[in-house]
Motif scaffolding. Structure first.
Motif, short mmCIF file in Angstrom:
data_model
loop_
_atom_site.label_atom_id
_atom_site.label_comp_id
_atom_site.label_asym_id
_atom_site.label_seq_id
_atom_site.Cartn_x
_atom_site.Cartn_y
_atom_site.Cartn_z
N ASP A 238 0.92 -1.14 -0.02
CA ASP A 238 0.06 -0.10 -0.03
C ASP A 238 1.06 1.32 0.11
O ASP A 238 0.43 2.33 0.51
CB ASP A 238 -1.00 0.04 1.23
CG ASP A 238 -0.11 -0.09 2.64
OD1 ASP A 238 1.09 0.07 2.55
OD2 ASP A 238 -0.89 0.04 3.66
N GLU A 241 -0.68 4.20 -2.11
CA GLU A 241 -1.69 4.67 -1.56
C GLU A 241 -1.34 5.85 -0.28
O GLU A 241 -1.91 6.82 -0.10
CB GLU A 241 -2.81 3.71 -0.79
CG GLU A 241 -3.48 2.81 -1.97
CD GLU A 241 -2.85 1.97 -2.72
OE1 GLU A 241 -1.60 1.58 -2.08
OE2 GLU A 241 -3.08 1.26 -3.69
N GLY A 242 -0.25 5.08 0.45
CA GLY A 242 0.49 5.86 1.58
C GLY A 242 0.94 7.40 1.00
O GLY A 242 0.75 8.36 1.54
N THR A 245 -1.74 9.98 0.15
CA THR A 245 -2.24 10.39 1.55
C THR A 245 -1.45 11.49 2.09
O THR A 245 -1.95 12.69 2.20
CB THR A 245 -2.56 9.32 2.44
OG1 THR A 245 -3.39 8.42 2.13
CG2 THR A 245 -3.12 9.88 3.86
N LYS A 248 -1.74 14.50 -0.24
CA LYS A 248 -3.08 15.31 0.06
C LYS A 248 -2.86 16.26 1.29
O LYS A 248 -3.41 17.38 1.33
CB LYS A 248 -4.16 14.19 0.02
CG LYS A 248 -4.74 13.86 -1.17
CD LYS A 248 -5.84 12.51 -1.20
CE LYS A 248 -6.16 12.08 -2.27
NZ LYS A 248 -7.19 10.95 -2.26
N LEU A 249 -2.30 15.57 2.22
CA LEU A 249 -2.35 16.08 3.53
C LEU A 249 -1.28 17.54 3.47
O LEU A 249 -1.41 18.40 3.92
CB LEU A 249 -1.70 15.42 4.83
CG LEU A 249 -2.46 14.30 5.18
CD1 LEU A 249 -1.87 13.09 6.02
CD2 LEU A 249 -3.87 14.93 5.87
N ARG A 260 -1.51 19.06 10.32
CA ARG A 260 -0.88 18.01 9.31
C ARG A 260 -0.07 17.15 10.06
O ARG A 260 0.09 15.81 9.88
CB ARG A 260 0.00 18.90 8.44
CG ARG A 260 0.91 17.89 7.42
CD ARG A 260 1.70 18.61 6.67
NE ARG A 260 2.77 18.13 5.85
CZ ARG A 260 3.69 18.31 5.25
NH1 ARG A 260 4.09 19.58 5.03
NH2 ARG A 260 4.48 17.59 4.27
N ILE A 264 -0.63 12.91 10.35
CA ILE A 264 0.48 12.01 9.96
C ILE A 264 0.66 11.05 10.95
O ILE A 264 1.20 9.74 10.89
CB ILE A 264 1.66 12.90 9.22
CG1 ILE A 264 1.12 13.51 8.01
CG2 ILE A 264 2.97 11.87 8.89
CD1 ILE A 264 1.92 14.31 7.37
N ALA A 267 -1.62 8.42 11.87
CA ALA A 267 -2.06 7.49 10.71
C ALA A 267 -0.63 6.55 10.86
O ALA A 267 -1.05 5.45 10.60
CB ALA A 267 -2.03 8.22 9.24
N TYR A 323 6.99 15.43 1.10
CA TYR A 323 6.41 14.50 1.93
C TYR A 323 6.97 13.01 1.62
O TYR A 323 6.56 11.96 2.34
CB TYR A 323 4.91 14.28 1.42
CG TYR A 323 4.84 14.11 -0.09
CD1 TYR A 323 4.59 12.72 -0.39
CD2 TYR A 323 4.70 15.10 -1.04
CE1 TYR A 323 4.38 12.43 -1.85
CE2 TYR A 323 4.53 14.85 -2.38
CZ TYR A 323 4.32 13.51 -2.73
OH TYR A 323 4.10 13.11 -4.12
#
Length: 426
Positions: A238, A241-242, A245, A248-249, A260, A264, A267, A323
């Motif tokens: 994943d 997908e990570g 994310t 987006k953050l 933020r 993070i 998560a 990021y």
């Protein structure tokens, strides 16, 4: 239409007079003798430096690939230089062999991986070039040369990491090991604990690495050890997908850094641990679809945690747009003259930036830290060093340059970028 070439990330571009894909060594030798120069060789385009960039000829070895021969008694395999690592893994598994170690990308051609000192992780495990038993290449006059570890170890050490400038690599014999299985485990821990226990944790496993997720305060530690257990399913990957994310953050909470960071951190703390057993070829590589640019510096092992702490502080104070996770690995020392791991146990730190953004301000700031700790750059990843810098970093630099001149006396393989690296006047 003009010929066009770009690397994987799109950061490096070229418009050569000729892009050639020779079908065999004979065609390659003729290209070296007669094609418009400078002549540079493209692997899979996974380098982030302008190693391939040329307005003369770019040669692809995609047709010069596959297994030549193998020896079951010694676990050696001779392969052509254009063979992609993904294909090579299955070739070796089919003959009962395995690469002792790998990085996490399997798209590269073995010739490019060798030429740039590409590596995996493990304090007792060397980079791909340490597996070399023989090398065969076409020199600057179009002549075929071959050297073996048994017959001329100095030439193996001189040409094993060659940046495509010591001739065009055509075939190599690699010292592999019998096929094997790995138990891979992954878990999350505070970055402070990881930095404090760095040497203990990295040395406790055959292969270990970790990723620091910016603004999270946590590292994701990955350990791989030999196993005789039956295979178990590999968890669904994943990573992409990570990354989506995290992007987006970053974008949505640019003006709310505390929120933020909290999101993070929460998560990452919830990322489930992993524990599975698989054949070696089903463990190392990961899917990498989100394009990025990368810098990686190879530091004296003991300096790694201090340098990383400074890189984290730099990123989180001054570069909130970053990021991508930071990757930290270890590599065994070796004797190859242009290897970044020459005669020292190494901690490698890689930083990444989204290919859609300008990476240079971040990379330049981070490079100052890496250099202060005695870092040597990965040959295929972003850096700003030139020949005068490398002469100070590599004890056998002048010896390597003498070998290069003998192999390529007319500088057929020397582009303007390579001339800057090697201190050559064109």
């Amino acid at each position: 239409m003009a010929n066009a070439w770009s690397n994987w990330s799109g950061f490096v571009k070229a418009a050569p007079k000729l892009i050639a894909t020779p079908a065999d060594i004979g065609e390659l030798a003729e290209l070296v003798r007669s094609a418009p120069g400078p002549l540079r060789v493209a692997g899979a385009g996974h380098s982030f430096t302008p190693l391939v960039q040329s307005d003369g000829t770019i040669v692809s070895l995609e047709k010069i690939e596959g297994l030549v021969s193998h020896d079951a008694a010694t676990n050696r395999a001779r392969v052509r230089a254009g063979t992609r690592l993904g294909a090579l893994m299955h070739i070796l598994q089919g003959i009962g062999q395995g690469l002792p170690n790998m990085g996490d990308i399997d798209r590269q051609a073995i010739g490019g991986a060798l030429g740039t000192a590409t590596h995996g992780s493990g304090p007792t495990l060397g980079a791909y070039h340490t597996q070399l038993e023989t090398v065969q290449f076409v020199d600057g006059r179009g002549k075929l040369r071959e050297y073996s570890r048994a017959g001329d170890q100095d030439m193996i050490h001189a040409t094993g990491v060659a940046l495509g400038a010591f001739g065009v690599l055509t075939e190599v014999t690699m010292n592999n090991i019998a096929t094997y299985r790995l138990r891979r485990r992954k878990w999350v821990l505070p970055i402070g604990d990881m930095l404090r226990d760095f040497e203990t944790m990295m040395a406790a496993h055959r292969s270990a690495e970790f990723y620091y997720i910016p603004f999270s305060g946590y590292a994701q530690f990955i350990a791989s050890d030999l196993s005789d257990a039956a295979p178990t399913p590999r968890p669904t990957e994943d990573d992409e997908e990570g990354l989506a994310t995290l992007r987006k953050l970053r974008t949505a909470l640019r003006w709310l850094p505390s929120l933020r960071r909290a999101l993070i951190k929460g998560a990452v703390k919830k990322v489930p641990s992993e524990d599975y057993v698989q054949d070696w070829l089903n463990v190392y590589a990961s899917d990498r679809r989100t394009k990025f640019n990368e810098m990686e510096y190879h530091l004296p092992y003991e300096e790694g945690p201090k340098a990383l702490a400074e890189i984290i502080e730099l990123t989180e104070k001054h570069f909130p747009e970053v990021y991508f996770p930071m990757e930290v690995r270890s590599v065994a020392p070796d004797e190859f003259w242009l290897s970044p791991f020459h005669k020292r146990l190494t901690c490698s730190i890689a930083i990444h930036h989204d290919a859609a953004n300008d990476p240079l301000p971040f990379m330049r700031a981070a490079e100052l830290i890496f250099l202060r700790y005695g870092g040597r750059p990965h040959w295929g990843k972003m850096h700003s060093l030139k020949a005068a810098d490398f002469r100070k970093l590599y004890p056998r630099w002048d010896d390597a340059m003498a070998v290069r001149r003998d192999i390529d006396p007319q500088s057929r393989f020397v582009s303007p970028y390579m001339a800057g690296l090697f201190g050559i006047e064109l």
